[in-house]
Write a protein that holds these residues in place. Structure first.
Motif, mmCIF file in Angstrom:
data_model
loop_
_atom_site.group_PDB
_atom_site.id
_atom_site.type_symbol
_atom_site.label_atom_id
_atom_site.label_comp_id
_atom_site.label_asym_id
_atom_site.label_seq_id
_atom_site.Cartn_x
_atom_site.Cartn_y
_atom_site.Cartn_z
ATOM 1 N N ARG A 165 -38.436 -42.068 -96.938
ATOM 2 C CA ARG A 165 -38.278 -43.584 -97.379
ATOM 3 C C ARG A 165 -38.593 -44.441 -96.582
ATOM 4 N NH1 ARG A 165 -32.615 -45.817 -98.510
ATOM 5 N NH2 ARG A 165 -33.349 -47.937 -98.728
ATOM 6 N N GLY B 251 -40.793 -44.289 -94.402
ATOM 7 C CA GLY B 251 -42.301 -44.101 -94.255
ATOM 8 C C GLY B 251 -42.679 -43.290 -93.092
ATOM 9 N N LYS C 216 -38.742 -42.255 -106.617
ATOM 10 C CA LYS C 216 -40.200 -42.202 -106.273
ATOM 11 C C LYS C 216 -40.467 -43.778 -105.843
ATOM 12 C CE LYS C 216 -42.509 -38.749 -108.615
ATOM 13 N NZ LYS C 216 -43.063 -37.987 -109.469
ATOM 14 N N GLN C 217 -39.903 -44.622 -106.536
ATOM 15 C CA GLN C 217 -40.122 -46.255 -106.056
ATOM 16 C C GLN C 217 -39.504 -46.357 -104.851
ATOM 17 O OE1 GLN C 217 -38.046 -48.317 -109.346
ATOM 18 N NE2 GLN C 217 -39.555 -48.453 -110.647
ATOM 19 N N HIS D 119 -41.964 -45.224 -102.216
ATOM 20 C CA HIS D 119 -43.080 -46.042 -102.001
ATOM 21 C C HIS D 119 -42.934 -47.313 -101.350
ATOM 22 C CE1 HIS D 119 -46.033 -43.307 -103.934
ATOM 23 N NE2 HIS D 119 -45.227 -43.076 -104.753
ATOM 24 N N SER D 120 -41.412 -47.790 -101.473
ATOM 25 C CA SER D 120 -41.283 -49.182 -101.088
ATOM 26 C C SER D 120 -40.990 -49.182 -99.672
ATOM 27 C CB SER D 120 -40.338 -49.814 -102.017
ATOM 28 O OG SER D 120 -39.009 -49.245 -101.851
ATOM 29 N N HIS D 121 -40.644 -48.193 -99.054
ATOM 30 C CA HIS D 121 -40.424 -48.165 -97.544
ATOM 31 C C HIS D 121 -39.520 -49.335 -96.994
ATOM 32 C CE1 HIS D 121 -44.078 -45.483 -96.845
ATOM 33 N NE2 HIS D 121 -43.204 -44.891 -97.905
#
Ligand code: GSH
Length: 214
Positions: A118, A120, A206-207, A210-212
């Protein structure tokens, strides 16, 4: 009997309680807590749970948090029988051992792996090795028995199946843990409402990856 349930759908501990409540036919008064907005730190919520964690359950003024304690409480208080959390001391001891393993080992190690992604980052060797070890332990538990804590399904399966949703979003290769794979496919089909709750969580998880945000 109002059962106020403070939760966030991305949280495996919260989802274990949602799954059990469905099995027991309990209606929960759903109170969403947005952890990203730090709603767990509002004075109102801190008054209920000073440890500021979800899940938290308030049953007509009685408060309990820590998902494993909530799972046991719901079966003790509302189960038609004790099959999901038997009173027989030895059976219960094994279930308790598995629940403590989840609190102290499995869930924290999965969460560390998820939090690295999360942020990244590629999870480092230590985080990866610890998760592997936890999954190997679980694979061993399942070597000679069908369910996490014995020959019948128990609240330990509810706790662990909710954790497993993380492996679905982590892109984690589970093929090294054949007993876990077999159990996961069976337990998903056994617990009523699993897909609905799981699919809602996967979208959010998943969101988050992706949002890091960190
Ligand atoms: N072992 C606890 C873990 C609870 C926990 O860490 N919940 C997280 C969400 S998965 C949380 O509330 N985090 C917010 C915080 O600690 O402020 C349980 O099973 O209930």
């Amino acid at each position: 009997m109002p059962l106020d349930f403070y939760y966030t759908i991305s949280s495996p501990p919260c989802r274990s309680v949602l799954l059990l409540a469905k099995t027991l036919g309990l209606e929960l008064n759903m109170k969403k807590i947005d952890l990203l907005k730090r709603e767990q730190h509002t004075p109102e919520f801190l008054k209920i749970n000073p440890q500021h964690t979800v899940p938290t359950l308030v049953d007509s003024g009685f408060t309990v948090w820590e998902s494993h304690a909530i799972l046991g409480y719901l079966v003790n208080q509302y189960g038609k029988d004790d099959s999901l959390y038997p009173r027989e001391p030895k059976k219960r001891a094994v279930i308790d051992q598995r629940l403590h393993f989840d609190t102290g080992v499995l869930f924290p190690r999965m969460a560390s792996y998820f939090l690295a992604l999360r942020a990244g980052k590629k999870p480092d060797e230590d985080i990866t090795a610890k998760l592997e070890e936890a999954l190997q332990f679980l694979d061993k538990f399942l070597e000679e028995q069908d369910w996490v804590a014995g020959s019948t399904i128990s609240i330990a399966d509810y706790a662990y199946v909710a954790d497993m949703s993380l492996t679905d979003v982590l892109g984690y290769d589970m093929s090294k843990f054949p007993n876990v794979v077999k159990w996961y496919s069976k337990v998903k089909k056994t617990i009523e409402g699993y897909d609905e709750i799981h699919n809602a969580a996967v979208i959010v998880l998943k969101q988050m990856i992706h949002s890091h945000p960190e």
